[in-house]
Design a protein around this motif. Structure first.
Motif, PDB file in Angstrom:
ATOM      1  N   TRP A 252      34.619  -2.642  11.906  1.00 20.19           N
ATOM      2  CA  TRP A 252      33.235  -2.957  12.231  1.00 20.19           C
ATOM      3  C   TRP A 252      32.234  -2.003  11.589  1.00 20.19           C
ATOM      4  CZ3 TRP A 252      29.978   0.247  15.076  1.00 20.19           C
ATOM      5  CH2 TRP A 252      30.554   1.243  15.858  1.00 20.19           C
ATOM      6  N   HIS A 253      32.652  -0.770  11.319  1.00 16.23           N
ATOM      7  CA  HIS A 253      31.742   0.154  10.628  1.00 16.23           C
ATOM      8  C   HIS A 253      31.353  -0.403   9.251  1.00 16.23           C
ATOM      9  CE1 HIS A 253      33.758   3.493  13.168  1.00 16.23           C
ATOM     10  NE2 HIS A 253      32.640   3.113  13.743  1.00 16.23           N
ATOM     11  N   GLN A 254      32.336  -0.971   8.558  1.00 13.05           N
ATOM     12  CA  GLN A 254      32.081  -1.538   7.234  1.00 13.05           C
ATOM     13  C   GLN A 254      31.174  -2.761   7.328  1.00 13.05           C
ATOM     14  OE1 GLN A 254      32.886  -0.424   4.167  1.00 13.05           O
ATOM     15  NE2 GLN A 254      31.776  -2.165   3.282  1.00 13.05           N
ATOM     16  N   ILE A 255      31.399  -3.601   8.329  1.00 18.73           N
ATOM     17  CA  ILE A 255      30.580  -4.802   8.482  1.00 18.73           C
ATOM     18  C   ILE A 255      29.142  -4.420   8.809  1.00 18.73           C
ATOM     19  CG2 ILE A 255      30.295  -6.965   9.749  1.00 18.73           C
ATOM     20  CD1 ILE A 255      33.325  -6.934  10.235  1.00 18.73           C
ATOM     21  N   VAL A 256      28.967  -3.434   9.690  1.00 16.44           N
ATOM     22  CA  VAL A 256      27.611  -2.946   9.983  1.00 16.44           C
ATOM     23  C   VAL A 256      26.939  -2.465   8.706  1.00 16.44           C
ATOM     24  CG1 VAL A 256      26.290  -1.149  11.157  1.00 16.44           C
ATOM     25  CG2 VAL A 256      28.089  -2.347  12.386  1.00 16.44           C
TER      26      VAL A 256
ATOM     27  N   LYS B 153      29.691   2.910   5.378  1.00 22.87           N
ATOM     28  CA  LYS B 153      30.429   2.815   6.629  1.00 22.87           C
ATOM     29  C   LYS B 153      30.671   4.195   7.222  1.00 22.87           C
ATOM     30  CE  LYS B 153      35.265   2.748   4.990  1.00 22.87           C
ATOM     31  NZ  LYS B 153      36.522   1.964   5.021  1.00 22.87           N
ATOM     32  N   GLU B 154      30.750   5.227   6.389  1.00 24.16           N
ATOM     33  CA  GLU B 154      30.916   6.589   6.895  1.00 24.16           C
ATOM     34  C   GLU B 154      29.653   7.030   7.642  1.00 24.16           C
ATOM     35  OE1 GLU B 154      33.870   5.778   3.929  1.00 24.16           O
ATOM     36  OE2 GLU B 154      31.679   5.693   3.748  1.00 24.16           O
ATOM     37  N   MET B 155      28.502   6.638   7.132  1.00 25.74           N
ATOM     38  CA  MET B 155      27.253   6.949   7.813  1.00 25.74           C
ATOM     39  C   MET B 155      27.193   6.235   9.167  1.00 25.74           C
ATOM     40  SD  MET B 155      23.373   6.398   6.381  1.00 25.74           S
ATOM     41  CE  MET B 155      21.964   6.344   7.478  1.00 25.74           C
ATOM     42  N   VAL B 156      27.628   4.974   9.191  1.00 21.70           N
ATOM     43  CA  VAL B 156      27.665   4.216  10.437  1.00 21.70           C
ATOM     44  C   VAL B 156      28.608   4.891  11.435  1.00 21.70           C
ATOM     45  CG1 VAL B 156      28.274   2.017  11.511  1.00 21.70           C
ATOM     46  CG2 VAL B 156      27.098   2.052   9.298  1.00 21.70           C
ATOM     47  N   ALA B 157      29.793   5.276  10.974  1.00 21.87           N
ATOM     48  CA  ALA B 157      30.768   5.925  11.853  1.00 21.87           C
ATOM     49  C   ALA B 157      30.212   7.234  12.409  1.00 21.87           C
ATOM     50  CB  ALA B 157      32.068   6.185  11.093  1.00 21.87           C
ATOM     51  N   GLY B 158      29.455   7.962  11.596  1.00 21.90           N
ATOM     52  CA  GLY B 158      28.871   9.207  12.070  1.00 21.90           C
ATOM     53  C   GLY B 158      27.804   8.991  13.117  1.00 21.90           C
ATOM     54  N   MET B 159      27.055   7.897  13.001  1.00 27.39           N
ATOM     55  CA  MET B 159      26.010   7.587  13.973  1.00 27.39           C
ATOM     56  C   MET B 159      26.565   6.950  15.252  1.00 27.39           C
ATOM     57  SD  MET B 159      22.721   6.015  12.000  1.00 27.39           S
ATOM     58  CE  MET B 159      21.616   7.018  11.010  1.00 27.39           C
ATOM     59  N   ALA B 160      27.720   6.294  15.155  1.00 24.72           N
ATOM     60  CA  ALA B 160      28.229   5.445  16.233  1.00 24.72           C
ATOM     61  C   ALA B 160      28.263   6.113  17.611  1.00 24.72           C
ATOM     62  CB  ALA B 160      29.606   4.900  15.872  1.00 24.72           C
ATOM     63  N   PRO B 161      28.660   7.401  17.737  1.00 27.05           N
ATOM     64  CA  PRO B 161      28.660   7.997  19.079  1.00 27.05           C
ATOM     65  C   PRO B 161      27.303   7.981  19.757  1.00 27.05           C
ATOM     66  CG  PRO B 161      29.955   9.329  17.566  1.00 27.05           C
ATOM     67  CD  PRO B 161      29.249   8.298  16.730  1.00 27.05           C
ATOM     68  N   ARG B 162      26.216   7.942  18.978  1.00 23.01           N
ATOM     69  CA  ARG B 162      24.883   7.921  19.576  1.00 23.01           C
ATOM     70  C   ARG B 162      24.476   6.520  20.039  1.00 23.01           C
ATOM     71  NH1 ARG B 162      23.153  11.171  14.927  1.00 23.01           N
ATOM     72  NH2 ARG B 162      21.792   9.460  14.229  1.00 23.01           N
TER      73      ARG B 162
END
Length: 448
Positions: A413-417, A435-444
């Motif tokens: 899902w990080h890639q799809i976002v 997707k790495e940027m999305v994964a880094g933001m995801a906890p917030r």
């Protein structure tokens, strides 16, 4: 901003996924055992809420404690660890009603591939019988509503089906490396989604034009985003009279990934804002669907002018104004990268949860339209998140879309976002979105 759980304390009710409780002494053993039974039943139901401070007739409970500190995360998770297996974590929130009083609400997640069982008896009464719950028993929500031991095949059936769906998702996740990565591109799906999305945009425009004394910091017709998806499957449509309850269950699931307090597709129950049944087409033809219109005729100090529609065949659209326009000075000047990626993530998580209710669901198609971008500059609502100034969009609109296998909505899902959301940020010169940027933001993305 008022969170969607305010609905539970402004209009208290009991349902299969909601249990009202008066004020309790949480240090008392029998109370803990009774709460463990309700928690187990709600978890085995697929998730739900314990709402404290109300009596069985929905009136406010007397003898409100001077402090609500006893209703905390540690207390409820200790109850779970003592009495239930497998263990899990619940979330404790203090929700303020429109009258200004706070009430504790405990969000109970749904079970995973294994249902929850009581592993310890409650305290014994004078005759040596356990009170509250009994070891080795599986509890479920039953009409009443009440939390009872499972005693019939019908009660087991729904629970087993959810276990199978959860186990299927786990299995697919583990096997995803052998699945094809390419999008399927099924003929006709893109056209169906485009028509659905366009029709809902026109419906939004008509409701906005009809709203009297409408107030929003910027012209909403030109400053909003529209997020749509379509689930491809070969199942029967979900009965319209079951769709509202299903959306509540889906909303519960989404909160493991995104929870800001203002959820997408939340089926409010207060009559003035409740989701209602409408024909799909303006001329009264087509199938029935659920629609929520929060555009209204008033102010939005504590809400958002959302509009959404969900069809029983797995189509959904949300139209929402930029919360930056209500939360930051100089409305119409800002765009939050975190908001773009978080809203996209919530849409994907909602589609994934909805798709679980269609056993033959194979793919989900998305179409995301962001308008009113021209002249906006990057800035986050959270002041602790810094972006260098001068990142300004020169394009007014950006439309993104694509189609992915259902399993990818879980495993990738990080890639799809990133594929759906990063093109919006690219207009502002953010060429490092990934997707790495999305994964880094995801906890917030989970803020409650």
């Amino acid at each position: 901003m008022t969170i969607d759980l305010t609905d539970l304390v402004d209009s208290p009710r009991e349902a299969l996924d909601i249990e009202l409780k008066s004020w309790l002494d949480l240090s008392e053993g029998v109370n803990k055992a009774n709460l463990a039974r309700h928690i187990a039943a709600l978890c085995n139901h697929g998730g739900g809420y314990l709402v404290f401070g109300f009596q069985d007739d929905f009136s406010v409970a007397p003898d409100r404690p001077a402090s609500l500190d006893a209703y905390n995360h540690d207390v409820f998770n200790a109850i779970i660890k003592r009495y239930l297996l497998p263990t899990f974590e619940c979330h404790v929130l203090k929700v303020e009603s429109s009258a200004g009083q706070e009430y504790p609400i405990i969000h109970i997640p749904g079970h995973e591939a294994t249902p929850v069982c009581a592993v310890r008896d409650g305290p014994q009464d004078g005759n040596g019988r356990p009170q509250g719950l009994r070891s080795g028993t599986y509890y479920i929500r039953a009409p009443g509503p009440e939390s009872t031991p499972i005693t019939s095949p019908q009660q087991w059936s729904a629970l087993i089906r959810r276990c199978i769906l959860n186990d299927r998702e786990t299995l697919l996740r583990e096997m995803s490396h052998v699945l094809q990565d390419k999008q399927t591109g099924v003929p006709g799906i893109e056209e169906r989604l485009s028509a659905w999305d366009k029709a809902n945009g026109e419906r939004f425009d008509s409701l906005l034009n009809a709203a009297q004394n409408f107030s929003w910091p910027v012209p909403l017709a030109d400053n909003h985003y529209r997020l749509s998806y379509l689930i491809r499957h070969e199942d029967q449509h979900i009965p319209i009279n079951q769709l509202r309850a299903l959306l509540e269950e889906v909303n519960n699931e989404v909160r493991d990934t995104v929870w800001t307090g203002w959820s997408m597709f939340y089926p409010f129950t207060r009559p003035e804002i409740a989701a209602t049944v409408h024909p799909e087409n303006p001329d009264g033809t087509g199938g029935d669907l659920l629609e929520t219109n929060l555009i209204g005729n008033g102010q939005f100090d504590t809400s958002m002018p959302d509009f959404w529609r969900v069809a029983p065949d797995g189509r959904a659209t949300l139209v929402r104004g930029y919360r930056e326009d209500a939360r930051l000075e100089d409305p119409g000047q800002w765009l939050s990268p975190e908001t773009v990626l978080r809203e996209t993530a919530e849409l994907i998580r909602h589609a994934r949860a909805f798709a679980r209710h269609f056993p033959t669901a194979s793919t989900v198609s998305f179409r995301c339209t962001w308008t009113g971008l021209n002249g906006r500059q990057i800035r986050d609502i959270d002041p602790s998140i810094y972006w260098s100034p001068g990142r300004i969009a020169t394009a007014t609109k950006r439309i993104t879309g694509g189609e992915w296998p259902v399993v990818k909505l879980n495993t990738d899902w990080h890639q799809i976002v990133a594929e759906l959301g990063c093109p919006i940020l690219t207009l502002f010169g953010i060429d490092f979105c990934s997707k790495e940027m999305v994964a880094g933001m995801a906890p917030r993305f989970v803020k409650l």
